[in-house]
Design a protein around this motif. Structure first.
Motif, PDB file in Angstrom:
ATOM      1  N   PRO A  70       0.808  -1.091   0.098  1.00  0.00           N
ATOM      2  CA  PRO A  70      -0.019  -0.170   0.054  1.00  0.00           C
ATOM      3  C   PRO A  70       0.920   1.176   0.079  1.00  0.00           C
ATOM      4  CG  PRO A  70       0.112  -0.838   2.225  1.00  0.00           C
ATOM      5  CD  PRO A  70       0.722  -1.883   1.152  1.00  0.00           C
ATOM      6  N   ARG A  71       0.258   2.153  -0.840  1.00  0.00           N
ATOM      7  CA  ARG A  71       0.970   3.880  -0.858  1.00  0.00           C
ATOM      8  C   ARG A  71       0.103   4.658  -0.545  1.00  0.00           C
ATOM      9  NH1 ARG A  71       1.855   7.637  -4.446  1.00  0.00           N
ATOM     10  NH2 ARG A  71       1.238   6.457  -6.088  1.00  0.00           N
ATOM     11  N   PHE A  72       0.177   5.482   0.486  1.00  0.00           N
ATOM     12  CA  PHE A  72      -0.744   6.788   0.804  1.00  0.00           C
ATOM     13  C   PHE A  72      -0.521   7.942  -0.267  1.00  0.00           C
ATOM     14  CE2 PHE A  72      -1.649  10.803   2.903  1.00  0.00           C
ATOM     15  CZ  PHE A  72      -3.340  10.483   3.385  1.00  0.00           C
ATOM     16  N   VAL A  73      -1.586   8.178  -0.657  1.00  0.00           N
ATOM     17  CA  VAL A  73      -1.675   9.176  -1.623  1.00  0.00           C
ATOM     18  C   VAL A  73      -1.834  10.877  -1.360  1.00  0.00           C
ATOM     19  CG1 VAL A  73      -2.708  10.210  -4.041  1.00  0.00           C
ATOM     20  CG2 VAL A  73      -2.422   7.857  -3.664  1.00  0.00           C
ATOM     21  N   GLY A  74      -2.959  10.749  -0.400  1.00  0.00           N
ATOM     22  CA  GLY A  74      -3.331  11.965   0.182  1.00  0.00           C
ATOM     23  C   GLY A  74      -4.679  12.081   0.604  1.00  0.00           C
ATOM     24  N   ALA A  75      -5.189  13.045   1.263  1.00  0.00           N
ATOM     25  CA  ALA A  75      -6.614  13.170   1.838  1.00  0.00           C
ATOM     26  C   ALA A  75      -7.281  14.397   1.110  1.00  0.00           C
ATOM     27  CB  ALA A  75      -6.526  13.426   3.333  1.00  0.00           C
ATOM     28  N   TYR A  76      -8.509  14.199   0.983  1.00  0.00           N
ATOM     29  CA  TYR A  76      -9.233  15.359  -0.133  1.00  0.00           C
ATOM     30  C   TYR A  76     -10.653  15.380   0.495  1.00  0.00           C
ATOM     31  CZ  TYR A  76      -5.282  13.859  -2.807  1.00  0.00           C
ATOM     32  OH  TYR A  76      -3.846  13.822  -3.323  1.00  0.00           O
ATOM     33  N   ARG A  77     -11.265  16.503   0.165  1.00  0.00           N
ATOM     34  CA  ARG A  77     -12.765  16.659   0.064  1.00  0.00           C
ATOM     35  C   ARG A  77     -13.021  16.734  -1.181  1.00  0.00           C
ATOM     36  NH1 ARG A  77     -14.711  21.768   2.122  1.00  0.00           N
ATOM     37  NH2 ARG A  77     -14.858  22.409   0.117  1.00  0.00           N
ATOM     38  N   TYR A  78     -14.062  15.931  -1.874  1.00  0.00           N
ATOM     39  CA  TYR A  78     -14.418  16.235  -3.064  1.00  0.00           C
ATOM     40  C   TYR A  78     -16.017  16.758  -3.066  1.00  0.00           C
ATOM     41  CZ  TYR A  78     -10.343  13.388  -4.826  1.00  0.00           C
ATOM     42  OH  TYR A  78      -9.282  13.163  -5.193  1.00  0.00           O
ATOM     43  N   ASP A  79     -16.261  17.590  -3.984  1.00  0.00           N
ATOM     44  CA  ASP A  79     -17.534  18.098  -4.126  1.00  0.00           C
ATOM     45  C   ASP A  79     -18.218  17.622  -5.523  1.00  0.00           C
ATOM     46  OD1 ASP A  79     -17.277  19.434  -1.801  1.00  0.00           O
ATOM     47  OD2 ASP A  79     -16.343  21.039  -2.737  1.00  0.00           O
ATOM     48  N   GLY A  80     -19.215  17.161  -5.713  1.00  0.00           N
ATOM     49  CA  GLY A  80     -19.658  16.429  -7.042  1.00  0.00           C
ATOM     50  C   GLY A  80     -20.955  16.061  -7.015  1.00  0.00           C
ATOM     51  N   TYR A  81     -21.302  15.170  -8.072  1.00  0.00           N
ATOM     52  CA  TYR A  81     -22.583  14.884  -8.226  1.00  0.00           C
ATOM     53  C   TYR A  81     -22.855  13.501  -7.844  1.00  0.00           C
ATOM     54  CZ  TYR A  81     -22.827  19.248 -10.608  1.00  0.00           C
ATOM     55  OH  TYR A  81     -22.800  20.636 -11.038  1.00  0.00           O
ATOM     56  N   ALA A  82     -23.577  12.942  -7.166  1.00  0.00           N
ATOM     57  CA  ALA A  82     -23.593  11.544  -6.666  1.00  0.00           C
ATOM     58  C   ALA A  82     -24.612  10.686  -7.436  1.00  0.00           C
ATOM     59  CB  ALA A  82     -24.581  11.356  -5.341  1.00  0.00           C
ATOM     60  N   LEU A  83     -23.978   9.633  -7.834  1.00  0.00           N
ATOM     61  CA  LEU A  83     -24.436   8.781  -8.668  1.00  0.00           C
ATOM     62  C   LEU A  83     -26.023   8.286  -8.353  1.00  0.00           C
ATOM     63  CD1 LEU A  83     -21.864   6.092  -9.981  1.00  0.00           C
ATOM     64  CD2 LEU A  83     -22.517   8.403 -10.586  1.00  0.00           C
ATOM     65  N   ALA A  84     -26.101   8.485  -7.023  1.00  0.00           N
ATOM     66  CA  ALA A  84     -27.387   8.054  -6.572  1.00  0.00           C
ATOM     67  C   ALA A  84     -28.371   9.175  -6.787  1.00  0.00           C
ATOM     68  CB  ALA A  84     -27.450   8.101  -4.875  1.00  0.00           C
ATOM     69  N   ASP A  85     -27.997  10.384  -7.053  1.00  0.00           N
ATOM     70  CA  ASP A  85     -28.939  11.346  -7.303  1.00  0.00           C
ATOM     71  C   ASP A  85     -29.174  11.445  -8.849  1.00  0.00           C
ATOM     72  OD1 ASP A  85     -29.420  12.721  -4.969  1.00  0.00           O
ATOM     73  OD2 ASP A  85     -27.428  13.660  -5.054  1.00  0.00           O
ATOM     74  N   ILE A  86     -27.920  10.989  -9.616  1.00  0.00           N
ATOM     75  CA  ILE A  86     -28.241  10.869 -11.200  1.00  0.00           C
ATOM     76  C   ILE A  86     -29.293   9.703 -11.701  1.00  0.00           C
ATOM     77  CG2 ILE A  86     -26.934  10.181 -13.295  1.00  0.00           C
ATOM     78  CD1 ILE A  86     -24.445  11.603 -11.970  1.00  0.00           C
ATOM     79  N   LEU A  87     -29.001   8.616 -10.610  1.00  0.00           N
ATOM     80  CA  LEU A  87     -29.917   7.550 -11.062  1.00  0.00           C
ATOM     81  C   LEU A  87     -31.264   7.254 -10.347  1.00  0.00           C
ATOM     82  CD1 LEU A  87     -26.938   4.897 -11.092  1.00  0.00           C
ATOM     83  CD2 LEU A  87     -28.230   6.002 -13.346  1.00  0.00           C
ATOM     84  N   ALA A  88     -31.292   8.150  -9.499  1.00  0.00           N
ATOM     85  CA  ALA A  88     -32.765   8.052  -8.677  1.00  0.00           C
ATOM     86  C   ALA A  88     -33.939   7.950  -9.164  1.00  0.00           C
ATOM     87  CB  ALA A  88     -32.625   8.996  -7.481  1.00  0.00           C
ATOM     88  N   GLY A  89     -34.059   9.101 -10.310  1.00  0.00           N
ATOM     89  CA  GLY A  89     -35.409   9.196 -11.159  1.00  0.00           C
ATOM     90  C   GLY A  89     -35.397   8.524 -12.337  1.00  0.00           C
ATOM     91  N   VAL A  90     -34.239   7.616 -12.632  1.00  0.00           N
ATOM     92  CA  VAL A  90     -34.295   6.922 -14.013  1.00  0.00           C
ATOM     93  C   VAL A  90     -35.464   5.746 -14.076  1.00  0.00           C
ATOM     94  CG1 VAL A  90     -32.676   5.644 -15.323  1.00  0.00           C
ATOM     95  CG2 VAL A  90     -31.829   7.399 -14.310  1.00  0.00           C
ATOM     96  N   ALA A  91     -36.034   5.612 -15.210  1.00  0.00           N
ATOM     97  CA  ALA A  91     -36.952   4.668 -15.448  1.00  0.00           C
ATOM     98  C   ALA A  91     -36.091   3.533 -16.168  1.00  0.00           C
ATOM     99  CB  ALA A  91     -38.047   5.115 -16.443  1.00  0.00           C
TER     100      ALA A  91
END
Length: 331
Positions: A70-91
């Motif tokens: 294992p190699r540590f890369v870094g710690a981050y906060r990401y802001d973006g669009y959740a797949l749950a929101d993208i797919l929630a209303g999909v027929a």
């Protein structure tokens, strides 16, 4: 009032995490997004409209495996669009809907223009108790330790972030397409069949092993739960005791790096009910909410073995009368 206060405290905590010791916040970097297309077994394929979707945030500690280390890369906060929101209303338009209508056997492939792809289960996006930790990032903020003030490298473009993955197998640069598909393996549906004395592990047509009892060395867990289904709601208070599904399956088969990115399992009951899990859900979790294999002791109504999806809010991915586990290293 209380939920709003809790949300405020969480947001303030996230801000504190990324702030440097002198009070200066690290820079937030915008990540160029690719146009997202939605396809596969959906009623209306086409461009994903991100306008109006909420921005979700996730904090992660990124690490990779290099030659098994294992190699540590870094710690981050990401802001973006959740797949749950993208797919929630999909027929949906499942190809196997005539055989098996529920969406619990669905999978989601995310890919980019370079042809790279990763696979997630529908359940880890939609049924999970933490639905907004898988997202397409549009900006990133490094989390700066107060003493060392050292941060990891920042991505230059948008990426798929799987917030509960331990290692970055399913990190994907600049995702451009989301494809929904049902597990292509067909299983006979027989609602009258309610017993099964063992679980067979299948890799294609090859039998990799059989489970007739829980391995003594497999770690045991106990989960007291409020059981709640997506369709029927409250199913009572229950306690599930069993062995980690990962360790039971791992005694017969271990995924390789390609399977960590695109592999999945399909758990099938004797009655034909089936659910999918990605390999990442079992072998690459950063939390402790691992799926269980439960030995009910007797092959009575409901079968000897059952599975329990500990990380899910809904009960729909728990399988009674478990009879088969299909192993699919990559589509």
């Amino acid at each position: 009032m209380m939920p709003r206060l809790c949300l405020l405290l969480i947001l303030l905590g996230a801000c504190a995490c990324v702030q440097a010791a002198d009070g200066t916040p690290p820079p937030t970097v915008e990540l160029p997004l690719a146009e997202l297309e939605l396809g596969g077994e959906v009623a209306t394929p086409g461009r994903v409209n991100l306008e109006g979707l909420p921005l979700r945030s996730v904090i992660v500690r990124e690490a990779v495996l290099e030659n098994g280390a294992p190699r540590f890369v870094g710690a981050y906060r990401y802001d973006g669009y959740a797949l749950a929101d993208i797919l929630a209303g999909v027929a949906l338009a499942k190809k196997n809907a005539a055989e098996f209508p529920p969406p619990v056997d669905l999978l989601v492939r995310v890919e980019n223009a370079a042809g790279e792809a990763v696979v997630l289960s529908w359940g880890e996006i939609i049924y999970t108790a933490k639905p907004y930790r898988i997202l397409v990032a549009r900006r990133v903020t490094p989390i700066m330790p107060s003493k060392t003030r050292k941060t990891g490298p920042l991505p230059a473009e948008s990426k798929l972030v799987c917030g509960d993955d331990r290692f970055e197998f399913r990190s994907l640069a600049k995702p451009s397409r989301i494809t929904v598909f049902a597990c292509p393996i067909s299983f006979k549906v027989d609602r009258e069949k309610k017993t099964s004395p063992k679980v067979k592990l299948l890799l294609g047509k090859e039998t990799k092993g059989e489970v007739k009892e829980l391995p003594p060395a497999a770690e045991r867990r106990t989960y007291p739960v409020t059981y709640f289904g997506h369709g029927m709601g409250f199913h009572g208070f229950r306690t599930f005791q069993g062995a980690l599904l990962r360790e039971v399956v791992g005694g017969h088969w271990q995924p390789d790096p390609a399977a960590f990115r695109q592999g999945y399992l399909v758990l099938v009951g004797a009655d034909g009910y089936r659910v999918t899990y990605s390999v990442g859900e079992l072998w690459n979790r950063i939390d402790a909410d691992e799926p269980l294999l439960v030995d009910r002791g007797k092959d009575e109504d409901g079968g000897r073995f059952a599975s329990y999806a500990a990380a899910d809010f809904y009960a729909d991915r728990s399988v009674r009368c478990l009879e088969k586990i299909g192993l699919v290293p990559a589509p």
